[in-house]
Design a protein around this motif. Structure first.
Motif, PDB file in Angstrom:
ATOM      1  N   UNK A 157       0.830  -1.207   0.000  1.00  0.00           N
ATOM      2  CA  UNK A 157       0.000   0.000   0.000  1.00  0.00           C
ATOM      3  C   UNK A 157       0.865   1.257   0.000  1.00  0.00           C
ATOM      4  N   UNK A 158       2.071   1.164   0.524  1.00  0.00           N
ATOM      5  CA  UNK A 158       2.946   2.326   0.612  1.00  0.00           C
ATOM      6  C   UNK A 158       3.878   2.472  -0.586  1.00  0.00           C
ATOM      7  N   UNK A 159       4.035   1.440  -1.365  1.00  0.00           N
ATOM      8  CA  UNK A 159       4.926   1.465  -2.530  1.00  0.00           C
ATOM      9  C   UNK A 159       4.087   1.151  -3.761  1.00  0.00           C
ATOM     10  N   UNK A 179       5.475   5.959  -6.474  1.00  0.00           N
ATOM     11  CA  UNK A 179       5.147   6.671  -5.245  1.00  0.00           C
ATOM     12  C   UNK A 179       5.571   5.864  -4.028  1.00  0.00           C
ATOM     13  N   UNK A 180       6.072   6.577  -3.034  1.00  0.00           N
ATOM     14  CA  UNK A 180       6.469   5.977  -1.764  1.00  0.00           C
ATOM     15  C   UNK A 180       5.824   6.775  -0.643  1.00  0.00           C
ATOM     16  N   UNK A 181       5.090   6.096   0.222  1.00  0.00           N
ATOM     17  CA  UNK A 181       4.414   6.725   1.355  1.00  0.00           C
ATOM     18  C   UNK A 181       4.986   6.196   2.654  1.00  0.00           C
ATOM     19  N   UNK A 182       4.745   6.934   3.719  1.00  0.00           N
ATOM     20  CA  UNK A 182       4.960   6.411   5.065  1.00  0.00           C
ATOM     21  C   UNK A 182       3.626   6.485   5.792  1.00  0.00           C
ATOM     22  N   UNK A 191      11.681  -2.357 -10.659  1.00  0.00           N
ATOM     23  CA  UNK A 191      12.868  -1.987  -9.890  1.00  0.00           C
ATOM     24  C   UNK A 191      12.527  -1.103  -8.705  1.00  0.00           C
ATOM     25  N   UNK A 192      11.623  -0.156  -8.923  1.00  0.00           N
ATOM     26  CA  UNK A 192      11.199   0.718  -7.839  1.00  0.00           C
ATOM     27  C   UNK A 192      10.496  -0.075  -6.749  1.00  0.00           C
ATOM     28  N   UNK A 193       9.607  -0.984  -7.141  1.00  0.00           N
ATOM     29  CA  UNK A 193       8.874  -1.771  -6.138  1.00  0.00           C
ATOM     30  C   UNK A 193       9.811  -2.663  -5.323  1.00  0.00           C
ATOM     31  N   UNK A 194      10.895  -3.121  -5.937  1.00  0.00           N
ATOM     32  CA  UNK A 194      11.854  -3.971  -5.217  1.00  0.00           C
ATOM     33  C   UNK A 194      12.679  -3.179  -4.202  1.00  0.00           C
TER      34      UNK A 194
END
Length: 177
Positions: free
Chosen positions: A108-110, A127-130, A154-157
Motif C-alpha cells: 500500500x505504501x509502494x 510513489x512511496x508513502x509512510x 525496480x522501484x517496487x523492489x
C-alpha cells in the motif's frame, strides 16, 4: 478419514475466516485467504472454499474483482463468535497475519503505475508513502511500455534505495560548489 486439529466443521471454518478477515490489513485474494486459513490441520480445503462462498452470499464478506474484504455484518458476527476459536489457532493466525499484514502495508505504501501516452511511449509514476502520507513521487517518460515496466519493478523492489539515491543526488550539488 478423521481430521486432526481444532477446526472440525464448516461453521468453525467460517468463524476462522471471519477472525482472519477482521485482522487483515487490506482486502486479500483467495490464495492469501487460503494460506491464512490452512493454519490448522482440521481445515478441509473444499469445506473452506464452500464456507468462503457462503460468507459472500450471506453478506459477511464482499468479493470485488478477486479481492475479499469483511463487511460490518461479518465483523459484528465474527466478533461474537471468535471466543469459540481455540487459543492455539489464534496464535498461529497471529504469526501468519503479522507476515501478510507487513506485505500488505508495504504494497500500500509502494506503488508504481504504467500508462501509455497517446503521442507514443509510456509514463511510469512511482510513489512511496509512510504512515503520515506521501514521501516521494517520481514520474518519468519512457520510450516504450517494457522500459516503463522494468522501472516500475525496480522501484517496487527497492523503493528506499531509489528515494535515498535521489535525495543524495539532490544534496550533492552543495558539496561541489
Amino acid at each position: 478419514m478423521a481430521r486432526h486439529g481444532f477446526i472440525h466443521d464448516k461453521l468453525d471454518i467460517k468463524f476462522l475466516v471471519l477472525y482472519i478477515m477482521a485482522r487483515v490489513a487490506s482486502p486479500i485474494d483467495f490464495h492469501a485467504l487460503t494460506d491464512l486459513t490452512m493454519c490448522d490441520d482440521g481445515v478441509d480445503y473444499f469445506e473452506f472454499a464452500e464456507a468462503v462462498s457462503e460468507l459472500v452470499e450471506t453478506g459477511h464478506l464482499t468479493l470485488e474483482g478477486d479481492l475479499y474484504a469483511i463487511t460490518d455484518k461479518g465483523r459484528t458476527n465474527g466478533a461474537a463468535c471468535e471466543s469459540s476459536l481455540p487459543y492455539t489457532v489464534k496464535q498461529k493466525c497471529a504469526v501468519n497475519l503479522a507476515r501478510i499484514n507487513g506485505i500488505l502495508r508495504r504494497n500500500a505504501q509502494v506503488r508504481a503505475h504504467v500508462e501509455d501516452r497517446p503521442e507514443g511511449g509510456s509514463t511510469v509514476k512511482m510513489e512511496l508513502d509512510d504512515d503520515k502520507g506521501n514521501l516521494f513521487t517520481l514520474e518519468l517518460f519512457c520510450g516504450n511500455r517494457e522500459q516503463a515496466r522494468r522501472l516500475a519493478r525496480g522501484f517496487k523492489e527497492e523503493p528506499e534505495r531509489v528515494y535515498n539515491d535521489v535525495i543524495t543526488a539532490l544534496l550533492e550539488w552543495e558539496k561541489n560548489r
